[in-house]
Write a protein that holds these residues in place. Structure first.
Motif, PDB file in Angstrom:
ATOM      1  N   ASN A   1     -10.699  -6.730 -17.541  1.00 56.88           N
ATOM      2  CA  ASN A   1      -9.922  -5.882 -16.631  1.00 56.88           C
ATOM      3  C   ASN A   1      -8.798  -6.663 -15.955  1.00 56.88           C
ATOM      4  OD1 ASN A   1     -11.219  -3.399 -16.996  1.00 56.88           O
ATOM      5  ND2 ASN A   1     -12.891  -3.990 -15.618  1.00 56.88           N
ATOM      6  N   GLU A   2      -9.030  -7.952 -15.731  1.00 52.70           N
ATOM      7  CA  GLU A   2      -8.016  -8.785 -15.081  1.00 52.70           C
ATOM      8  C   GLU A   2      -6.861  -9.147 -16.014  1.00 52.70           C
ATOM      9  OE1 GLU A   2     -10.160 -12.103 -13.601  1.00 52.70           O
ATOM     10  OE2 GLU A   2     -10.854 -11.060 -11.773  1.00 52.70           O
ATOM     11  N   GLN A   3      -7.128  -9.062 -17.301  1.00 57.52           N
ATOM     12  CA  GLN A   3      -6.066  -9.388 -18.262  1.00 57.52           C
ATOM     13  C   GLN A   3      -5.018  -8.283 -18.285  1.00 57.52           C
ATOM     14  OE1 GLN A   3      -7.670 -10.277 -22.123  1.00 57.52           O
ATOM     15  NE2 GLN A   3      -9.200 -11.722 -21.310  1.00 57.52           N
ATOM     16  N   ASP A   4      -3.796  -8.677 -18.266  1.00 56.29           N
ATOM     17  CA  ASP A   4      -2.686  -7.714 -18.263  1.00 56.29           C
ATOM     18  C   ASP A   4      -2.396  -7.272 -19.689  1.00 56.29           C
ATOM     19  OD1 ASP A   4      -0.681  -6.105 -17.444  1.00 56.29           O
ATOM     20  OD2 ASP A   4       0.789  -7.725 -17.105  1.00 56.29           O
ATOM     21  N   ILE A   5      -3.390  -6.549 -20.223  1.00 61.36           N
ATOM     22  CA  ILE A   5      -3.279  -6.091 -21.604  1.00 61.36           C
ATOM     23  C   ILE A   5      -3.539  -4.594 -21.636  1.00 61.36           C
ATOM     24  CG2 ILE A   5      -4.172  -6.295 -23.959  1.00 61.36           C
ATOM     25  CD1 ILE A   5      -5.149  -9.082 -23.238  1.00 61.36           C
ATOM     26  N   CYS A   6      -2.731  -3.891 -22.350  1.00 57.16           N
ATOM     27  CA  CYS A   6      -2.914  -2.454 -22.513  1.00 57.16           C
ATOM     28  C   CYS A   6      -3.008  -2.148 -24.005  1.00 57.16           C
ATOM     29  CB  CYS A   6      -1.758  -1.669 -21.894  1.00 57.16           C
ATOM     30  SG  CYS A   6      -1.597  -1.889 -20.113  1.00 57.16           S
ATOM     31  N   GLY A   7      -3.656  -1.070 -24.288  1.00 55.82           N
ATOM     32  CA  GLY A   7      -3.718  -0.681 -25.690  1.00 55.82           C
ATOM     33  C   GLY A   7      -5.117  -0.243 -26.102  1.00 55.82           C
ATOM     34  N   GLU A   8      -5.189   0.210 -27.323  1.00 64.63           N
ATOM     35  CA  GLU A   8      -6.430   0.756 -27.850  1.00 64.63           C
ATOM     36  C   GLU A   8      -7.516  -0.305 -27.989  1.00 64.63           C
ATOM     37  OE1 GLU A   8      -7.993   3.387 -31.672  1.00 64.63           O
ATOM     38  OE2 GLU A   8      -5.846   2.968 -31.405  1.00 64.63           O
ATOM     39  N   ASP A   9      -7.144  -1.540 -28.344  1.00 62.70           N
ATOM     40  CA  ASP A   9      -8.135  -2.606 -28.529  1.00 62.70           C
ATOM     41  C   ASP A   9      -8.879  -2.888 -27.229  1.00 62.70           C
ATOM     42  OD1 ASP A   9      -7.459  -2.821 -31.162  1.00 62.70           O
ATOM     43  OD2 ASP A   9      -6.084  -4.514 -30.874  1.00 62.70           O
ATOM     44  N   LYS A  10      -8.135  -2.948 -26.134  1.00 62.75           N
ATOM     45  CA  LYS A  10      -8.768  -3.192 -24.841  1.00 62.75           C
ATOM     46  C   LYS A  10      -9.703  -2.051 -24.462  1.00 62.75           C
ATOM     47  CE  LYS A  10      -7.771  -4.113 -19.977  1.00 62.75           C
ATOM     48  NZ  LYS A  10      -6.727  -4.340 -18.953  1.00 62.75           N
ATOM     49  N   ASN A  11      -9.253  -0.840 -24.660  1.00 64.54           N
ATOM     50  CA  ASN A  11     -10.087   0.331 -24.338  1.00 64.54           C
ATOM     51  C   ASN A  11     -11.359   0.347 -25.178  1.00 64.54           C
ATOM     52  OD1 ASN A  11      -8.272   1.253 -22.412  1.00 64.54           O
ATOM     53  ND2 ASN A  11      -7.134   2.510 -23.893  1.00 64.54           N
ATOM     54  N   ASN A  12     -11.203   0.022 -26.476  1.00 63.56           N
ATOM     55  CA  ASN A  12     -12.379  -0.015 -27.355  1.00 63.56           C
ATOM     56  C   ASN A  12     -13.364  -1.097 -26.912  1.00 63.56           C
ATOM     57  OD1 ASN A  12     -11.407   2.065 -28.937  1.00 63.56           O
ATOM     58  ND2 ASN A  12     -10.415   0.703 -30.426  1.00 63.56           N
ATOM     59  N   LYS A  13     -12.812  -2.258 -26.515  1.00 59.64           N
ATOM     60  CA  LYS A  13     -13.672  -3.356 -26.070  1.00 59.64           C
ATOM     61  C   LYS A  13     -14.413  -2.987 -24.793  1.00 59.64           C
ATOM     62  CE  LYS A  13     -15.372  -7.501 -26.157  1.00 59.64           C
ATOM     63  NZ  LYS A  13     -16.396  -7.873 -27.152  1.00 59.64           N
ATOM     64  N   LEU A  14     -13.683  -2.347 -23.854  1.00 54.67           N
ATOM     65  CA  LEU A  14     -14.326  -1.914 -22.612  1.00 54.67           C
ATOM     66  C   LEU A  14     -15.409  -0.867 -22.889  1.00 54.67           C
ATOM     67  CD1 LEU A  14     -11.258  -1.641 -20.186  1.00 54.67           C
ATOM     68  CD2 LEU A  14     -13.174  -3.253 -20.020  1.00 54.67           C
ATOM     69  N   HIS A  15     -15.114   0.020 -23.843  1.00 55.29           N
ATOM     70  CA  HIS A  15     -16.094   1.047 -24.214  1.00 55.29           C
ATOM     71  C   HIS A  15     -17.357   0.404 -24.792  1.00 55.29           C
ATOM     72  CE1 HIS A  15     -17.538   4.982 -25.394  1.00 55.29           C
ATOM     73  NE2 HIS A  15     -17.768   4.515 -26.621  1.00 55.29           N
ATOM     74  N   GLU A  16     -17.178  -0.606 -25.638  1.00 55.14           N
ATOM     75  CA  GLU A  16     -18.322  -1.322 -26.212  1.00 55.14           C
ATOM     76  C   GLU A  16     -19.128  -2.031 -25.134  1.00 55.14           C
ATOM     77  OE1 GLU A  16     -16.822  -3.966 -29.145  1.00 55.14           O
ATOM     78  OE2 GLU A  16     -16.136  -2.371 -30.500  1.00 55.14           O
ATOM     79  N   LEU A  17     -18.433  -2.639 -24.187  1.00 56.28           N
ATOM     80  CA  LEU A  17     -19.116  -3.338 -23.093  1.00 56.28           C
ATOM     81  C   LEU A  17     -19.934  -2.357 -22.242  1.00 56.28           C
ATOM     82  CD1 LEU A  17     -16.370  -5.880 -21.970  1.00 56.28           C
ATOM     83  CD2 LEU A  17     -18.558  -6.424 -23.073  1.00 56.28           C
TER      84      LEU A  17
END
Length: 269
Positions: free
Chosen positions: A135-151
């Motif tokens: 969440n602290e990483q300034d990254i947007c996009g589908e990969d981040k959302n997918n990773k957060l969903h997996e977590l």
């Protein structure tokens, strides 16, 4: 009359019974002595002594046999007593080993449970740290959302495993297996405990749900967790102390508050 007595005593001295024969020899000896017939008196006295000695020998042998039988009986009793003590001691030792085995088994299972609980807590901490870092990483996009969903999915699985080690889970499982009359008693005594353990164990999942949907109430979150635990409708009604219509209304209200993807993840629609 002595002659007649001697006649019959001489006849009966041929008796196979040694006691009768000995008595006859003695009586013949006594009468011959009174008649001064010393030759026959001495002869029958010798026969009397021989028979008397035979009787004494028989009595001595009988006494010895009785003593031997008593000795064998006592020896047998002693052997039985020793064997009984040995068997008792063996059973006692076996029981002690059995109890020690149960204690060690209980300690092993308790240690295994604690190690598993510690490992799950570590996984949860790692999940939190990874989620926070992502969440602290300034990254947007589908990969981040997918990773957060997996977590989040992994976090829910970890919380479910942690919940299985609580008393609340045991009572909830007992509630699902119980008959209707028994369920009333269980829910009356343990409803508060079940809810407390759910809220304490699933605090991270509830925070994630609240973060995704701010309008969810405490009862909405509890209902979502019960669905994640695959609780049947009647169990949900018992735990939340509501009717079937109230459950339908709450589900519909949550559906309106929550985005479709998250709703489908929880309710499987």
């Amino acid at each position: 009359m002595k002659d007649s007595a001697l006649y019959y005593w001489r006849l009966s001295k041929e008796s196979p019974d040694i006691y009768t024969k000995t008595s006859n020899y003695y009586n013949i000896y006594r009468v011959n002595k009174e008649l001064s017939d010393w030759e026959n008196a001495v002869l029958y006295a010798d026969s009397f002594i021989v028979c008397y000695d035979s009787i004494q020998t028989m009595n001595d042998r009988a006494e010895i046999d009785k003593l031997m039988d008593d000795h064998l009986l006592e020896l047998h009793k002693y052997e039985l007593s020793v064997e009984q003590k040995r068997t008792t001691n063996l059973l006692l030792v076996s029981f002690l080993f059995f109890v020690l085995g149960l204690i060690f088994l209980f300690m092993w299972r308790d240690r295994h449970r604690k190690n598993k609980y510690i490992a799950l807590q570590k996984q949860l901490m790692d999940n939190r740290a990874e989620t926070l870092s992502l969440n602290e990483q300034d990254i947007c996009g589908e990969d981040k959302n997918n990773k957060l969903h997996e977590l989040k999915e992994a976090k829910a699985g970890i919380c479910i495993s942690l919940f299985k080690s609580t008393e609340g889970y045991k009572r909830l499982d007992e509630l699902q297996k119980a008959k209707p009359k028994e369920r009333t008693k269980i829910i009356k005594n343990y409803r508060k405990l079940i809810i407390i353990d759910i809220k304490r164990t699933f605090v991270d999942v509830m925070e994630d749900l609240s973060g995704s949907c701010f309008s969810l109430t405490a009862d909405d979150l509890l209902y979502c967790i019960l669905i994640l635990l695959h609780c049947p409708k009647e169990i949900v009604m018992d735990v939340m102390n509501v009717t079937s219509d109230a459950i339908k209304t709450r589900k519909s209200r949550i559906k309106n508050k929550m985005d479709k993807e998250l709703f489908d993840d929880i309710f499987g629609d």
